[in-house]
Design a protein around this motif. Sequence first.
Motif, PDB file in Angstrom:
ATOM      1  N   ILE A   5       0.992  -1.024  -0.159  1.00 33.33           N
ATOM      2  CA  ILE A   5       0.014  -0.017  -0.005  1.00 33.33           C
ATOM      3  C   ILE A   5       1.090   1.244  -0.221  1.00 33.33           C
ATOM      4  O   ILE A   5       1.992   1.277   0.570  1.00 33.33           O
ATOM      5  N   TYR A   6       0.577   2.277  -0.854  1.00 34.82           N
ATOM      6  CA  TYR A   6       1.277   3.604  -0.765  1.00 34.82           C
ATOM      7  C   TYR A   6       0.445   4.650  -0.594  1.00 34.82           C
ATOM      8  O   TYR A   6      -0.588   4.903  -0.868  1.00 34.82           O
ATOM      9  N   ARG A   7       0.898   5.391   0.615  1.00 36.15           N
ATOM     10  CA  ARG A   7       0.162   6.356   1.221  1.00 36.15           C
ATOM     11  C   ARG A   7       0.837   7.740   1.218  1.00 36.15           C
ATOM     12  O   ARG A   7       2.097   7.587   1.814  1.00 36.15           O
ATOM     13  N   ARG A   8       0.551   8.919   0.830  1.00 38.43           N
ATOM     14  CA  ARG A   8       1.049  10.355   1.200  1.00 38.43           C
ATOM     15  C   ARG A   8       0.680  10.847   2.351  1.00 38.43           C
ATOM     16  O   ARG A   8      -0.664  10.762   2.522  1.00 38.43           O
ATOM     17  N   VAL A   9       1.511  11.502   3.159  1.00 34.90           N
ATOM     18  CA  VAL A   9       0.937  12.016   4.190  1.00 34.90           C
ATOM     19  C   VAL A   9       1.265  13.598   4.381  1.00 34.90           C
ATOM     20  O   VAL A   9       2.495  13.971   3.650  1.00 34.90           O
ATOM     21  N   ASP A  10       0.856  14.646   4.936  1.00 37.01           N
ATOM     22  CA  ASP A  10       1.317  15.920   4.931  1.00 37.01           C
ATOM     23  C   ASP A  10       1.429  16.797   6.279  1.00 37.01           C
ATOM     24  O   ASP A  10       1.797  17.595   6.277  1.00 37.01           O
ATOM     25  N   THR A  11       1.242  15.862   7.271  1.00 37.17           N
ATOM     26  CA  THR A  11       1.898  16.306   8.755  1.00 37.17           C
ATOM     27  C   THR A  11       2.554  15.235   9.362  1.00 37.17           C
ATOM     28  O   THR A  11       2.493  14.019   8.966  1.00 37.17           O
ATOM     29  N   ALA A  12       3.245  15.824  10.464  1.00 37.08           N
ATOM     30  CA  ALA A  12       4.190  14.899  11.124  1.00 37.08           C
ATOM     31  C   ALA A  12       3.184  13.764  12.110  1.00 37.08           C
ATOM     32  O   ALA A  12       3.707  12.690  12.254  1.00 37.08           O
ATOM     33  N   THR A  13       2.134  14.247  12.516  1.00 36.63           N
ATOM     34  CA  THR A  13       1.091  13.550  13.233  1.00 36.63           C
ATOM     35  C   THR A  13       0.688  12.275  12.430  1.00 36.63           C
ATOM     36  O   THR A  13       0.691  11.261  12.404  1.00 36.63           O
ATOM     37  N   ARG A  14       0.155  12.538  11.302  1.00 34.31           N
ATOM     38  CA  ARG A  14      -0.163  11.542  10.205  1.00 34.31           C
ATOM     39  C   ARG A  14       0.568  10.437   9.805  1.00 34.31           C
ATOM     40  O   ARG A  14       0.639   9.343   9.794  1.00 34.31           O
ATOM     41  N   ALA A  15       2.024  11.183   9.799  1.00 37.47           N
ATOM     42  CA  ALA A  15       3.166  10.381   9.288  1.00 37.47           C
ATOM     43  C   ALA A  15       3.467   9.280  10.492  1.00 37.47           C
ATOM     44  O   ALA A  15       3.362   7.978  10.327  1.00 37.47           O
ATOM     45  N   ALA A  16       3.309   9.969  11.632  1.00 43.59           N
ATOM     46  CA  ALA A  16       3.971   8.704  13.056  1.00 43.59           C
ATOM     47  C   ALA A  16       2.642   7.899  13.155  1.00 43.59           C
ATOM     48  O   ALA A  16       2.936   6.594  13.350  1.00 43.59           O
ATOM     49  N   ALA A  17       1.258   8.105  12.743  1.00 41.06           N
ATOM     50  CA  ALA A  17       0.132   7.330  12.885  1.00 41.06           C
ATOM     51  C   ALA A  17       0.370   6.254  12.128  1.00 41.06           C
ATOM     52  O   ALA A  17      -0.092   5.181  12.224  1.00 41.06           O
ATOM     53  N   ALA A  18       0.824   6.469  10.769  1.00 37.81           N
ATOM     54  CA  ALA A  18       0.862   5.357   9.739  1.00 37.81           C
ATOM     55  C   ALA A  18       1.998   4.776   9.678  1.00 37.81           C
ATOM     56  O   ALA A  18       1.877   3.455   9.449  1.00 37.81           O
ATOM     57  N   ALA A  19       3.284   5.149  10.216  1.00 39.25           N
ATOM     58  CA  ALA A  19       4.426   4.694  10.253  1.00 39.25           C
ATOM     59  C   ALA A  19       4.427   3.522  11.594  1.00 39.25           C
ATOM     60  O   ALA A  19       4.975   2.488  11.337  1.00 39.25           O
ATOM     61  N   VAL A  20       3.602   3.592  12.577  1.00 38.59           N
ATOM     62  CA  VAL A  20       3.524   2.632  13.713  1.00 38.59           C
ATOM     63  C   VAL A  20       2.808   1.348  13.375  1.00 38.59           C
ATOM     64  O   VAL A  20       2.762   0.563  13.968  1.00 38.59           O
ATOM     65  N   LYS A  21       2.095   1.268  12.320  1.00 39.15           N
ATOM     66  CA  LYS A  21       1.321   0.452  11.757  1.00 39.15           C
ATOM     67  C   LYS A  21       2.130  -1.031  11.622  1.00 39.15           C
ATOM     68  O   LYS A  21       3.309  -0.850  10.593  1.00 39.15           O
ATOM     69  N   PRO A  22       2.072  -2.349  11.780  1.00 36.25           N
ATOM     70  CA  PRO A  22       2.589  -3.406  11.530  1.00 36.25           C
ATOM     71  C   PRO A  22       2.822  -3.362   9.880  1.00 36.25           C
ATOM     72  O   PRO A  22       2.179  -3.113   9.285  1.00 36.25           O
ATOM     73  N   GLY A  23       4.219  -3.538   9.916  1.00 36.23           N
ATOM     74  CA  GLY A  23       4.604  -3.720   8.280  1.00 36.23           C
ATOM     75  C   GLY A  23       4.627  -2.349   7.347  1.00 36.23           C
ATOM     76  O   GLY A  23       5.073  -2.553   6.275  1.00 36.23           O
ATOM     77  N   ALA A  24       4.560  -1.181   8.088  1.00 36.14           N
ATOM     78  CA  ALA A  24       4.821   0.010   7.362  1.00 36.14           C
ATOM     79  C   ALA A  24       6.327   0.614   7.603  1.00 36.14           C
ATOM     80  O   ALA A  24       6.929   0.433   8.440  1.00 36.14           O
ATOM     81  N   LYS A  25       6.668   1.084   6.400  1.00 35.32           N
ATOM     82  CA  LYS A  25       7.985   1.653   6.423  1.00 35.32           C
ATOM     83  C   LYS A  25       7.943   3.212   5.774  1.00 35.32           C
ATOM     84  O   LYS A  25       7.019   3.598   5.049  1.00 35.32           O
ATOM     85  N   ILE A  26       8.487   3.964   6.377  1.00 39.95           N
ATOM     86  CA  ILE A  26       8.566   5.284   5.745  1.00 39.95           C
ATOM     87  C   ILE A  26       9.560   5.315   4.562  1.00 39.95           C
ATOM     88  O   ILE A  26      10.508   5.025   4.393  1.00 39.95           O
TER      89      ILE A  26
END
Length: 221
Positions: A5-26
């Motif tokens: 899955i590919y996801r763009r984020v525009d805030t640090a909060t959204r980035a952190a929330a998405a990055a802590v999900k299992p299997g996610a990479k920044i």
Amino acid sequence: MKAFIYRRVDTATRAAAAAVKPGAKIIAGGTNLLDLMKLQVETPSALVDINALPYDKIEDTPDGGLRIGALVRNSDLAADSRVRKRYGVLSRALLAGASAQLRNKATTGGNLLQRTRCYYFYDVTKPCNKRNPGSGCAALAGFNRIHAILGASDQCIATHPSDMAVAMRALDARVETIKKFRLIEQILTAEDEELTPTMKLKRNLVNRKYKELIDGMYADA
């Protein structure tokens, strides 16, 4: 390469929330991560694109230094007149570390955070404690010409690949982080399988175990 899955984020909060999900990479420049994905050394289920975050500036600080954003491209950092004048060793290290094409994509944060690795890290048929903790280190008795002489261990003799990091260390640079944290009463242990035998966090397991707590921290994402 496996599907993700590919996801763009525009805030640090959204980035952190998405990055802590299992299997996610920044991902930002992706110059290291994409190579590892092609070889299936890294197999993330989701990529979180942080290129829209406002961390691509080089700013003067009151004490005469510079604050370098995590998303500043290596080529921009090396070419900046302030860096060339005040911190020539940093500019030269960046120019020596990669091709122009890679420097145009690679970021300051990504350069520092790239995986410590060697030839055996890339070869999934060989044991590697960095890639698979506890499997062993093939480099110890293998081809090790470019490996560490000082500061190594019986677990790994690879060296960090960043030329920029060496220059930063020589200049006494400091890393500033933006993060949320909360203390928990539980003690994480290897016996409970939350830590590896080398005392590294088992991220996916801990994310599942403390999912409610983590989701609550980033509920405003």
